[in-house]
Design a protein around this motif. Structure first.
Motif, PDB file in Angstrom:
ATOM      1  N   HIS A   2       0.836  -1.197   0.000  1.00  0.00           N
ATOM      2  CA  HIS A   2       0.000   0.000   0.000  1.00  0.00           C
ATOM      3  C   HIS A   2       0.878   1.257   0.000  1.00  0.00           C
ATOM      4  CE1 HIS A   2      -3.430   2.603   0.821  1.00  0.00           C
ATOM      5  NE2 HIS A   2      -2.721   3.165   1.783  1.00  0.00           N
ATOM      6  N   LEU A   3       1.912   1.258   0.846  1.00  0.00           N
ATOM      7  CA  LEU A   3       2.801   2.425   0.913  1.00  0.00           C
ATOM      8  C   LEU A   3       3.476   2.658  -0.440  1.00  0.00           C
ATOM      9  CD1 LEU A   3       4.469   2.014   4.422  1.00  0.00           C
ATOM     10  CD2 LEU A   3       2.738   3.676   3.737  1.00  0.00           C
ATOM     11  N   ARG A   4       3.892   1.578  -1.082  1.00  0.00           N
ATOM     12  CA  ARG A   4       4.539   1.699  -2.402  1.00  0.00           C
ATOM     13  C   ARG A   4       3.589   2.353  -3.403  1.00  0.00           C
ATOM     14  NH1 ARG A   4       7.049  -3.178  -1.989  1.00  0.00           N
ATOM     15  NH2 ARG A   4       5.256  -4.208  -2.929  1.00  0.00           N
ATOM     16  N   ASN A   5       2.341   1.924  -3.359  1.00  0.00           N
ATOM     17  CA  ASN A   5       1.345   2.510  -4.259  1.00  0.00           C
ATOM     18  C   ASN A   5       1.101   3.983  -3.979  1.00  0.00           C
ATOM     19  OD1 ASN A   5       0.367   0.913  -6.280  1.00  0.00           O
ATOM     20  ND2 ASN A   5      -0.769  -0.364  -4.822  1.00  0.00           N
ATOM     21  N   MET A   6       1.017   4.311  -2.711  1.00  0.00           N
ATOM     22  CA  MET A   6       0.730   5.696  -2.330  1.00  0.00           C
ATOM     23  C   MET A   6       1.899   6.616  -2.703  1.00  0.00           C
ATOM     24  SD  MET A   6      -2.290   5.617  -1.234  1.00  0.00           S
ATOM     25  CE  MET A   6      -2.547   7.205  -0.439  1.00  0.00           C
ATOM     26  N   ARG A   7       3.120   6.085  -2.575  1.00  0.00           N
ATOM     27  CA  ARG A   7       4.306   6.888  -2.919  1.00  0.00           C
ATOM     28  C   ARG A   7       4.296   7.327  -4.375  1.00  0.00           C
ATOM     29  NH1 ARG A   7       7.653   2.660  -0.363  1.00  0.00           N
ATOM     30  NH2 ARG A   7       7.559   3.246   1.815  1.00  0.00           N
ATOM     31  N   LYS A   8       3.645   6.548  -5.218  1.00  0.00           N
ATOM     32  CA  LYS A   8       3.637   6.868  -6.651  1.00  0.00           C
ATOM     33  C   LYS A   8       2.930   8.190  -6.945  1.00  0.00           C
ATOM     34  CE  LYS A   8       3.746   2.076  -8.104  1.00  0.00           C
ATOM     35  NZ  LYS A   8       2.861   0.956  -8.468  1.00  0.00           N
ATOM     36  N   HIS A   9       2.086   8.634  -6.022  1.00  0.00           N
ATOM     37  CA  HIS A   9       1.403   9.913  -6.237  1.00  0.00           C
ATOM     38  C   HIS A   9       2.346  11.098  -6.098  1.00  0.00           C
ATOM     39  CE1 HIS A   9      -2.631   8.278  -6.380  1.00  0.00           C
ATOM     40  NE2 HIS A   9      -2.401   7.592  -5.277  1.00  0.00           N
ATOM     41  N   MET A  10       3.488  10.878  -5.422  1.00  0.00           N
ATOM     42  CA  MET A  10       4.317  12.019  -5.016  1.00  0.00           C
ATOM     43  C   MET A  10       5.757  11.913  -5.466  1.00  0.00           C
ATOM     44  SD  MET A  10       2.754  12.366  -1.215  1.00  0.00           S
ATOM     45  CE  MET A  10       2.486  10.597  -1.138  1.00  0.00           C
ATOM     46  N   GLY A  11       6.302  13.053  -5.864  1.00  0.00           N
ATOM     47  CA  GLY A  11       7.728  13.149  -6.147  1.00  0.00           C
ATOM     48  C   GLY A  11       8.314  14.194  -5.226  1.00  0.00           C
ATOM     49  N   MET A  12       9.551  13.949  -4.779  1.00  0.00           N
ATOM     50  CA  MET A  12      10.145  14.909  -3.840  1.00  0.00           C
ATOM     51  C   MET A  12      11.507  15.363  -4.321  1.00  0.00           C
ATOM     52  SD  MET A  12      10.254  14.819   0.258  1.00  0.00           S
ATOM     53  CE  MET A  12      11.277  15.909   1.239  1.00  0.00           C
ATOM     54  N   VAL A  13      11.767  16.643  -4.127  1.00  0.00           N
ATOM     55  CA  VAL A  13      13.065  17.234  -4.453  1.00  0.00           C
ATOM     56  C   VAL A  13      13.649  17.773  -3.150  1.00  0.00           C
ATOM     57  CG1 VAL A  13      14.222  19.069  -5.737  1.00  0.00           C
ATOM     58  CG2 VAL A  13      12.341  17.780  -6.799  1.00  0.00           C
ATOM     59  N   PHE A  14      14.875  17.329  -2.842  1.00  0.00           N
ATOM     60  CA  PHE A  14      15.499  17.633  -1.560  1.00  0.00           C
ATOM     61  C   PHE A  14      16.484  18.797  -1.698  1.00  0.00           C
ATOM     62  CE2 PHE A  14      14.350  13.198  -1.761  1.00  0.00           C
ATOM     63  CZ  PHE A  14      13.815  12.917  -0.505  1.00  0.00           C
ATOM     64  N   GLN A  15      16.793  19.365  -0.552  1.00  0.00           N
ATOM     65  CA  GLN A  15      17.786  20.440  -0.523  1.00  0.00           C
ATOM     66  C   GLN A  15      19.128  19.973  -1.105  1.00  0.00           C
ATOM     67  OE1 GLN A  15      17.835  22.045   3.421  1.00  0.00           O
ATOM     68  NE2 GLN A  15      19.587  23.373   3.012  1.00  0.00           N
ATOM     69  N   GLN A  16      19.527  18.763  -0.759  1.00  0.00           N
ATOM     70  CA  GLN A  16      20.861  18.263  -1.157  1.00  0.00           C
ATOM     71  C   GLN A  16      20.814  17.369  -2.395  1.00  0.00           C
ATOM     72  OE1 GLN A  16      23.583  19.326   0.035  1.00  0.00           O
ATOM     73  NE2 GLN A  16      22.889  20.404   1.862  1.00  0.00           N
ATOM     74  N   PHE A  17      19.864  17.559  -3.261  1.00  0.00           N
ATOM     75  CA  PHE A  17      19.723  16.864  -4.548  1.00  0.00           C
ATOM     76  C   PHE A  17      19.488  15.355  -4.408  1.00  0.00           C
ATOM     77  CE2 PHE A  17      23.572  19.802  -5.306  1.00  0.00           C
ATOM     78  CZ  PHE A  17      22.798  20.937  -5.110  1.00  0.00           C
TER      79      PHE A  17
END
Ligand code: ADP
Ligand code: MG
Length: 255
Positions: A85-100
């Motif tokens: 379920h967590l894997r599926n939910m993660r697909k909705h979101m992309g993240m960009v971090f301070q340190q690339f």
């Protein structure tokens, strides 16, 4: 109003004795561009990290795209979410971090194709096409065969943005994406984010200290302090006429 694409209900997050998010209520509408500002340690990164499921929560509920994030329904009962379920939910979101956070031992192209192949099951060919498409979008079509260390910080951050976009998320989370950059490289990253902000369907949640930029691209600005939203509103209202003393104090210090 639509159903919110992100909804936090009384979310509590503690690290040891420290309560970092204190019964936080927070909603984001589909396509909305929301900026989070606030002092260091106020819980801004933590909000993004729990959405991305990089950190758990202690209590409360989170819904993403109408589904519980940290929980799932099994036989009509709400239970803690399993890995699938967590894997599926993660697909909705992309993240960009301070340190690339690029993979240092992979080329730019590989950095981008890795998750589409292994998480979405795209063929190598499809994933490479996608990589080209998004490298083009961030202005780095000619850098695909380089390694991260051969690029400037601004270029690396643009690769990180392309990598997140290649998963075609509905939500993009940016955690101070320009804070680690030399001043002369900030503009090229902001202009990519600015372009993305014009995409009607993409929901954006951005933590930044670039107040002018926040003012330009946000539908709404939220001022965080001590794990709650102290004040929020349109950029015009929040920056020009902050009501809460804590917001005023903060804005005086940064602008
Ligand atoms: P911000 O992004 O607003 O600067 P954070 O969300 O990173 O704030 O952190 C909020 C608080 O939680 C800070 O006091 C920080 O020290 C603490 N914190 C964050 N991550 C951890 C962690 N993994 N372990 C312990 N404390 C943490
Ligand atoms: Mg932070």
């Amino acid at each position: 109003m639509n159903e919110p694409i992100i909804k936090l209900e009384k979310v509590v997050k503690r690290f040891g004795d420290t309560t970092v998010l204190n019964e936080l209520d927070f909603e984001v509408q589909p396509g909305e561009k929301v900026t989070i500002i606030g002092p260091s340690g106020s819980g801004k990164s933590t909000v993004l990290r729990i959405l991305m499921t990089l950190e758990g929560i202690d209590s409360g509920m989170i819904y993403v795209a109408g589904q519980p994030l940290w929980h799932e329904y099994k036989n009509d009962a709400l239970v803690p979410a399993g890995e699938a379920h967590l894997r599926n939910m993660r697909k909705h979101m992309g993240m960009v971090f301070q340190q690339f956070n690029l993979f240092p031992h992979m080329t730019v192209r590989r950095n981008i194709t890795e998750a589409p192949v292994h998480v979405l099951g795209l063929s190598k060919h499809e994933a490479r096409q996608r990589a080209e498409e998004y490298l083009e979008l961030v202005g780095l079509a000619d850098q695909a065969d380089k390694f991260p260390r051969q690029l400037s910080g601004g270029q690396q951050q643009r690769v990180a943005i392309a990598r997140a976009l290649a998963m075609r998320p509905r939500i993009m989370l940016f955690d101070e994406p320009t804070s680690a950059l030399d001043p002369e490289l900030v503009g090229e990253v902001l202009s990519v984010i600015q372009r993305l902000s014009q995409e009607h369907d993409l929901t954006m949640l951005l933590v930044t200290h670039e107040m002018q930029f926040a003012q330009q691209i946000s539908d709404r600005v939220c001022f965080f302090d001590k794990g709650v939203i102290v004040e929020q509103g349109t950029p015009e209202t929040l920056f020009a006429n902050p009501v809460e003393p804590r917001t005023r104090e903060f804005l005086k210090g940064v602008t």
